[in-house]
Design a protein around this motif. Structure first.
Motif, PDB file in Angstrom:
ATOM      1  N   GLU A 168       0.833  -1.210   0.000  1.00 18.33           N
ATOM      2  CA  GLU A 168       0.000   0.000   0.000  1.00 18.33           C
ATOM      3  C   GLU A 168       0.861   1.250   0.000  1.00 18.33           C
ATOM      4  OE1 GLU A 168      -3.804   0.448   2.255  1.00 18.33           O
ATOM      5  OE2 GLU A 168      -3.078  -1.345   3.275  1.00 18.33           O
ATOM      6  N   ALA A 169       1.925   1.242   0.808  1.00 19.20           N
ATOM      7  CA  ALA A 169       2.786   2.424   0.910  1.00 19.20           C
ATOM      8  C   ALA A 169       3.467   2.722  -0.418  1.00 19.20           C
ATOM      9  CB  ALA A 169       3.829   2.213   2.010  1.00 19.20           C
ATOM     10  N   VAL A 170       3.986   1.682  -1.092  1.00 21.09           N
ATOM     11  CA  VAL A 170       4.640   1.895  -2.391  1.00 21.09           C
ATOM     12  C   VAL A 170       3.628   2.391  -3.410  1.00 21.09           C
ATOM     13  CG1 VAL A 170       5.804   0.717  -4.302  1.00 21.09           C
ATOM     14  CG2 VAL A 170       6.463   0.218  -1.937  1.00 21.09           C
ATOM     15  N   ASP A 171       2.396   1.887  -3.343  1.00 22.81           N
ATOM     16  CA  ASP A 171       1.345   2.331  -4.256  1.00 22.81           C
ATOM     17  C   ASP A 171       1.037   3.814  -4.051  1.00 22.81           C
ATOM     18  OD1 ASP A 171      -0.876   2.021  -6.145  1.00 22.81           O
ATOM     19  OD2 ASP A 171      -2.163   2.166  -4.385  1.00 22.81           O
ATOM     20  N   LEU A 172       0.910   4.230  -2.777  1.00 23.72           N
ATOM     21  CA  LEU A 172       0.607   5.640  -2.496  1.00 23.72           C
ATOM     22  C   LEU A 172       1.789   6.545  -2.836  1.00 23.72           C
ATOM     23  CD1 LEU A 172      -1.293   5.240   0.897  1.00 23.72           C
ATOM     24  CD2 LEU A 172      -2.251   6.145  -1.231  1.00 23.72           C
ATOM     25  N   LEU A 173       2.991   5.995  -2.809  1.00 20.00           N
ATOM     26  CA  LEU A 173       4.156   6.813  -3.144  1.00 20.00           C
ATOM     27  C   LEU A 173       4.124   7.254  -4.602  1.00 20.00           C
ATOM     28  CD1 LEU A 173       6.614   7.864  -1.597  1.00 20.00           C
ATOM     29  CD2 LEU A 173       7.864   5.849  -2.338  1.00 20.00           C
ATOM     30  N   GLY A 174       3.408   6.492  -5.445  1.00 17.38           N
ATOM     31  CA  GLY A 174       3.162   6.944  -6.810  1.00 17.38           C
ATOM     32  C   GLY A 174       4.299   6.731  -7.779  1.00 17.38           C
ATOM     33  N   LEU A 175       4.892   5.534  -7.790  1.00 15.75           N
ATOM     34  CA  LEU A 175       5.939   5.255  -8.767  1.00 15.75           C
ATOM     35  C   LEU A 175       5.331   5.094 -10.154  1.00 15.75           C
ATOM     36  CD1 LEU A 175       8.081   2.604  -6.850  1.00 15.75           C
ATOM     37  CD2 LEU A 175       8.437   5.070  -6.959  1.00 15.75           C
ATOM     38  N   ASP A 176       6.131   5.332 -11.149  1.00 12.72           N
ATOM     39  CA  ASP A 176       5.710   5.146 -12.536  1.00 12.72           C
ATOM     40  C   ASP A 176       5.677   3.645 -12.828  1.00 12.72           C
ATOM     41  OD1 ASP A 176       5.315   5.019 -15.247  1.00 12.72           O
ATOM     42  OD2 ASP A 176       6.881   6.452 -15.767  1.00 12.72           O
ATOM     43  N   ASP A 177       4.478   3.093 -12.998  1.00 13.94           N
ATOM     44  CA  ASP A 177       4.340   1.651 -13.205  1.00 13.94           C
ATOM     45  C   ASP A 177       5.121   1.152 -14.412  1.00 13.94           C
ATOM     46  OD1 ASP A 177       2.735   1.467 -11.014  1.00 13.94           O
ATOM     47  OD2 ASP A 177       0.848   1.551 -12.140  1.00 13.94           O
ATOM     48  N   ARG A 178       5.343   2.032 -15.373  1.00 11.24           N
ATOM     49  CA  ARG A 178       6.042   1.614 -16.588  1.00 11.24           C
ATOM     50  C   ARG A 178       7.533   1.377 -16.327  1.00 11.24           C
ATOM     51  NH1 ARG A 178       4.475   6.695 -20.067  1.00 11.24           N
ATOM     52  NH2 ARG A 178       5.117   7.570 -18.059  1.00 11.24           N
ATOM     53  N   ARG A 179       8.039   1.897 -15.207  1.00 10.06           N
ATOM     54  CA  ARG A 179       9.466   1.783 -14.910  1.00 10.06           C
ATOM     55  C   ARG A 179       9.739   0.863 -13.732  1.00 10.06           C
ATOM     56  NH1 ARG A 179      12.558   5.006 -17.653  1.00 10.06           N
ATOM     57  NH2 ARG A 179      13.744   3.069 -17.497  1.00 10.06           N
ATOM     58  N   VAL A 180       8.793   0.018 -13.378  1.00  8.72           N
ATOM     59  CA  VAL A 180       8.932  -0.878 -12.228  1.00  8.72           C
ATOM     60  C   VAL A 180       8.920  -2.318 -12.721  1.00  8.72           C
ATOM     61  CG1 VAL A 180       7.814  -1.715 -10.124  1.00  8.72           C
ATOM     62  CG2 VAL A 180       7.919   0.731 -10.583  1.00  8.72           C
ATOM     63  N   ARG A 181       9.845  -3.132 -12.213  1.00  7.73           N
ATOM     64  CA  ARG A 181       9.823  -4.559 -12.503  1.00  7.73           C
ATOM     65  C   ARG A 181      10.063  -5.327 -11.207  1.00  7.73           C
ATOM     66  NH1 ARG A 181      14.500  -6.554 -16.260  1.00  7.73           N
ATOM     67  NH2 ARG A 181      13.928  -4.765 -17.553  1.00  7.73           N
ATOM     68  N   THR A 182       9.509  -6.530 -11.113  1.00  7.63           N
ATOM     69  CA  THR A 182       9.697  -7.358  -9.929  1.00  7.63           C
ATOM     70  C   THR A 182      10.702  -8.449 -10.234  1.00  7.63           C
ATOM     71  OG1 THR A 182       7.812  -8.740 -10.551  1.00  7.63           O
ATOM     72  CG2 THR A 182       7.386  -6.929  -9.035  1.00  7.63           C
ATOM     73  N   ILE A 183      11.432  -8.879  -9.193  1.00  6.36           N
ATOM     74  CA  ILE A 183      12.507  -9.845  -9.412  1.00  6.36           C
ATOM     75  C   ILE A 183      12.081 -11.274  -9.112  1.00  6.36           C
ATOM     76  CG2 ILE A 183      13.450  -9.534  -7.073  1.00  6.36           C
ATOM     77  CD1 ILE A 183      16.239  -9.925  -8.352  1.00  6.36           C
ATOM     78  N   GLY A 184      11.136 -11.469  -8.181  1.00  2.00           N
ATOM     79  CA  GLY A 184      10.744 -12.822  -7.822  1.00  2.00           C
ATOM     80  C   GLY A 184      11.918 -13.607  -7.272  1.00  2.00           C
ATOM     81  N   ARG A 185      12.045 -14.865  -7.649  1.00  2.00           N
ATOM     82  CA  ARG A 185      13.116 -15.728  -7.157  1.00  2.00           C
ATOM     83  C   ARG A 185      14.266 -15.851  -8.160  1.00  2.00           C
ATOM     84  NH1 ARG A 185      12.072 -18.766  -2.855  1.00  2.00           N
ATOM     85  NH2 ARG A 185      13.481 -20.410  -3.557  1.00  2.00           N
ATOM     86  N   ARG A 186      14.260 -15.004  -9.173  1.00  2.00           N
ATOM     87  CA  ARG A 186      15.311 -15.075 -10.183  1.00  2.00           C
ATOM     88  C   ARG A 186      16.578 -14.379  -9.702  1.00  2.00           C
ATOM     89  NH1 ARG A 186      12.956 -11.762 -14.827  1.00  2.00           N
ATOM     90  NH2 ARG A 186      12.267 -10.518 -13.034  1.00  2.00           N
ATOM     91  N   CYS A 187      17.703 -14.769 -10.282  1.00  2.00           N
ATOM     92  CA  CYS A 187      18.929 -13.979 -10.196  1.00  2.00           C
ATOM     93  C   CYS A 187      18.989 -13.098 -11.438  1.00  2.00           C
ATOM     94  CB  CYS A 187      20.159 -14.875 -10.152  1.00  2.00           C
ATOM     95  SG  CYS A 187      20.459 -15.622  -8.558  1.00  2.00           S
ATOM     96  N   LEU A 188      19.242 -11.820 -11.246  1.00  2.00           N
ATOM     97  CA  LEU A 188      19.347 -10.889 -12.375  1.00  2.00           C
ATOM     98  C   LEU A 188      20.742 -10.280 -12.411  1.00  2.00           C
ATOM     99  CD1 LEU A 188      15.965  -8.911 -12.370  1.00  2.00           C
ATOM    100  CD2 LEU A 188      16.635 -10.834 -13.810  1.00  2.00           C
ATOM    101  N   GLN A 189      21.207 -10.003 -13.611  1.00  2.00           N
ATOM    102  CA  GLN A 189      22.504  -9.357 -13.799  1.00  2.00           C
ATOM    103  C   GLN A 189      22.310  -8.149 -14.707  1.00  2.00           C
ATOM    104  OE1 GLN A 189      25.843 -11.302 -16.033  1.00  2.00           O
ATOM    105  NE2 GLN A 189      26.798 -11.319 -14.012  1.00  2.00           N
TER     106      GLN A 189
END
Length: 566
Positions: free
Chosen positions: A356-377
């Motif tokens: 809820e807090a991140v939602d109210l902070l108002g990030l640009d949804d187009r620039r957000v990605r989730t990592i899940g259980r993956r390793c990213l480089q």
């Protein structure tokens, strides 16, 4: 568990040695233990079947967690050979890394002097200094050989119980990353200045603000005197300034982010700030937890900013606002100031009030990605300093976080998509209760709540409200009364000229919310409870002298009413 004598582990219930039918396997006490997951490489099975059984066996023990996975950072694995083998002389320990199908992925060996009867265990150590450890699920089997290559003991690493050793945490240690680095030690360049060619492709920091002192208004002299009389610790409250950390962003090239653990491995090894290694209160379990999961090869991606770190931290209400949420604002500032033209923000899976807090902070949804259980480089990883250390000095970013969230909640309320909960009492007077907390409980808090209700104060219990409702309730407050605790973070959503009245137990006084109130432009008063029964203090419980507190509070409320603020 402190480092010391070798700790022995019992095989899973019901498992019996297939060679001698021993029903309880303690580190190869029968000298025939095979891989407990039935991975029977033929050569190891043959060695085990041929192992001599005369006399007491040698035992192999590793001072490392079971199923360690550090394919990106290198590994230091220490162990001991113990037992009464009836012989002394040269020997070898061979470590085979096996894939999930039982195939050998890597073999290492080290020499050892076999302990004579009655002698202390012989220590050995494997050091994998590169990043070529097998990635993904796998197992390791250690084989002890004598000078004639006769097998003396075999042990699958998975059967070993954890013994902490080699961890830089007071007297507790664990065998963990061999190569490590600190983001704070990277070369620093001013944001906007040109980075030397030698630093372009190397990890570095871009400085947004240098460290500086923050000036404080003097605290009320009567409050300080009351704190001293109650056996409190008023020294930090009388300070006229406190140091504010510098603000910077670490820039890492080709670093690996190990899923939602927040652990990051760069060119110099694992980043100490990313797994809590630098904090003296870090429990050992949280030190090793990221390395107990099998990690696959990392997926490559474009530039990202990461906003969380140190997975051992609890989702404390204050620290979440002051560190990861403040880091999101810092990343946006960094982008706006030209620190990086284009990058996404990497988020873990969120739930509950944090979502809820991140939602109210108002990030640009187009620039957000989730990592899940993956390793990213990512090509470049941007890591804001706000999340890399505990922020107890009150970073002004926290004010920005609270003001943005407050504005978003009020806008939704005005649009009719969010409703303020109904409650008794005047909305401009709130008491943030701790009846839902077991930390530093006020034993007679119900008595205080009854007296405050009689004065028209609205009682605010966090557990009874959703996050957005907490924000809305606090947004209407002009006087906030509360015992010291994370719930006082809600003053960030209160009126800019609100009065904050904090109640301290005598054994725990902190200037945190004094500093926060002053950063917000609010007024602050403090009441410290007198020294309590020693037995209650031992349990971190305390009692408030309610009549004395009301005698302190009532004149404050009268002055607020006379000034027309309530």
């Amino acid at each position: 568990m402190r480092s010391g004598a070798l700790t022995e582990g019992v095989a899973p219930a019901g498992r019996r040695c297939p060679v001698c039918e021993a029903g309880e396997l303690l580190y190869n006490a029968c000298r025939h233990e095979l891989d407990p997951m039935s991975l029977d490489p033929s050569d190891l099975a043959a060695k085990a079947a041929a192992a001599p059984r005369t006399g007491d066996a040698f035992r192999i023990g590793f001072a490392a967690p079971r199923l360690l996975h550090l394919p990106f950072a290198g590994l230091r694995a220490a162990g001991e050979v113990a037992g009464e083998g009836g012989m002394a002389g040269p020997g070898r320990v061979v470590l085979d890394w096996l894939g999930s199908d039982g195939s050998s992925l890597r073999r290492e060996e080290t020499t050892i002097e076999l302990p004579a009867p009655g002698a202390a265990p012989a220590a050995f150590r494997f050091e994998f200094r590169d990043d070529s450890l097998p990635a993904g699920p796998g197992r390791a089997i250690a084989t002890l050989l004598d000078g004639d290559d006769a097998v003396l003991a075999i042990s699958a690493v998975e059967t070993l119980v954890l013994r902490v050793a080699d961890l830089p945490l007071r007297d507790q240690q664990v065998a963990l990353p061999l190569r490590s680095m600190r983001i704070e030690d990277l070369p620093a360049f001013p944001l906007g200045a040109s980075v030397p060619a030698a630093g372009e492709g190397a990890d570095h920091r871009l400085v947004m603000r240098a460290p500086a002192p923050v000036q404080l208004l003097p605290m009320d002299a009567a409050d300080l005197a009351g704190m001293l009389a109650a056996n409190g610790l008023p020294k930090r409250f009388s300070q006229r300034s406190y140091p504010l950390n510098g603000l910077w962003v670490g820039v890492m090239h080709g670093a690996t982010v190990m899923g939602q653990t927040g652990c990051v491995v760069g060119a110099g090894g694992i980043a100490d700030e990313s797994w809590g290694a630098l904090h003296p209160r870090t429990p050992p379990f949280y030190q090793i937890r990221p390395f107990l999961e099998p990690w696959s090869e990392p997926e490559r991606c474009g530039d990202v900013g990461i906003w969380w770190a140190a997975p051992w931290r609890k989702h404390n209400y204050y620290h979440t606002h002051a560190e990861p949420l403040a880091a999101l604002v810092q990343l946006e500032m960094f982008r706006d100031l030209g620190g990086a033209p284009d990058f996404d923000i990497l988020l873990p899976d969120l739930s509950g009030w944090t979502k809820e807090a991140v939602d109210l902070l108002g990030l640009d949804d187009r620039r957000v990605r989730t990592i899940g259980r993956r390793c990213l480089q990512p090509e470049r990883l941007y890591w804001p300093s706000a999340v890399l250390r505990m922020n107890v000095g009150i970073e002004p970013l926290l004010r920005s976080v609270c003001r943005r969230i407050r504005a978003a909640a009020l806008a939704r309320a005005e649009a009719g998509t969010l409703r303020l909960p109904e409650a008794a009492g005047r909305p401009e007077l709130i008491y943030v209760a701790r009846t839902d907390s077991t930390i530093r409980p006020m034993l007679n808090e119900p008595e205080l709540i009854e007296a405050l209700r009689a004065r028209g104060v609205r009682i605010f219990v966090s557990a009874e409200l959703g996050y957005a409702q907490q924000v809305l309730t606090a947004s209407r407050a002009r006087v906030v009364i509360a015992p010291h605790g994370a719930g006082l973070t809600n003053i960030g959503f209160a009126a800019r000229d609100a009065l904050v009245v904090e109640i301290h137990p005598h054994f725990y006084t902190s200037p945190l919310y004094l500093r926060f109130a002053q950063v917000l432009g609010q007024r602050y008063r403090a009441f410290t409870a007198p020294e309590a029964d020693p037995a209650e203090t031992e349990a971190k419980a305390w009692r408030l002298d309610v009549p004395a507190f009301l005698a302190f509070l009532d004149p404050l409320l009268e002055a607020e009413a006379k000034a027309g603020r309530i």
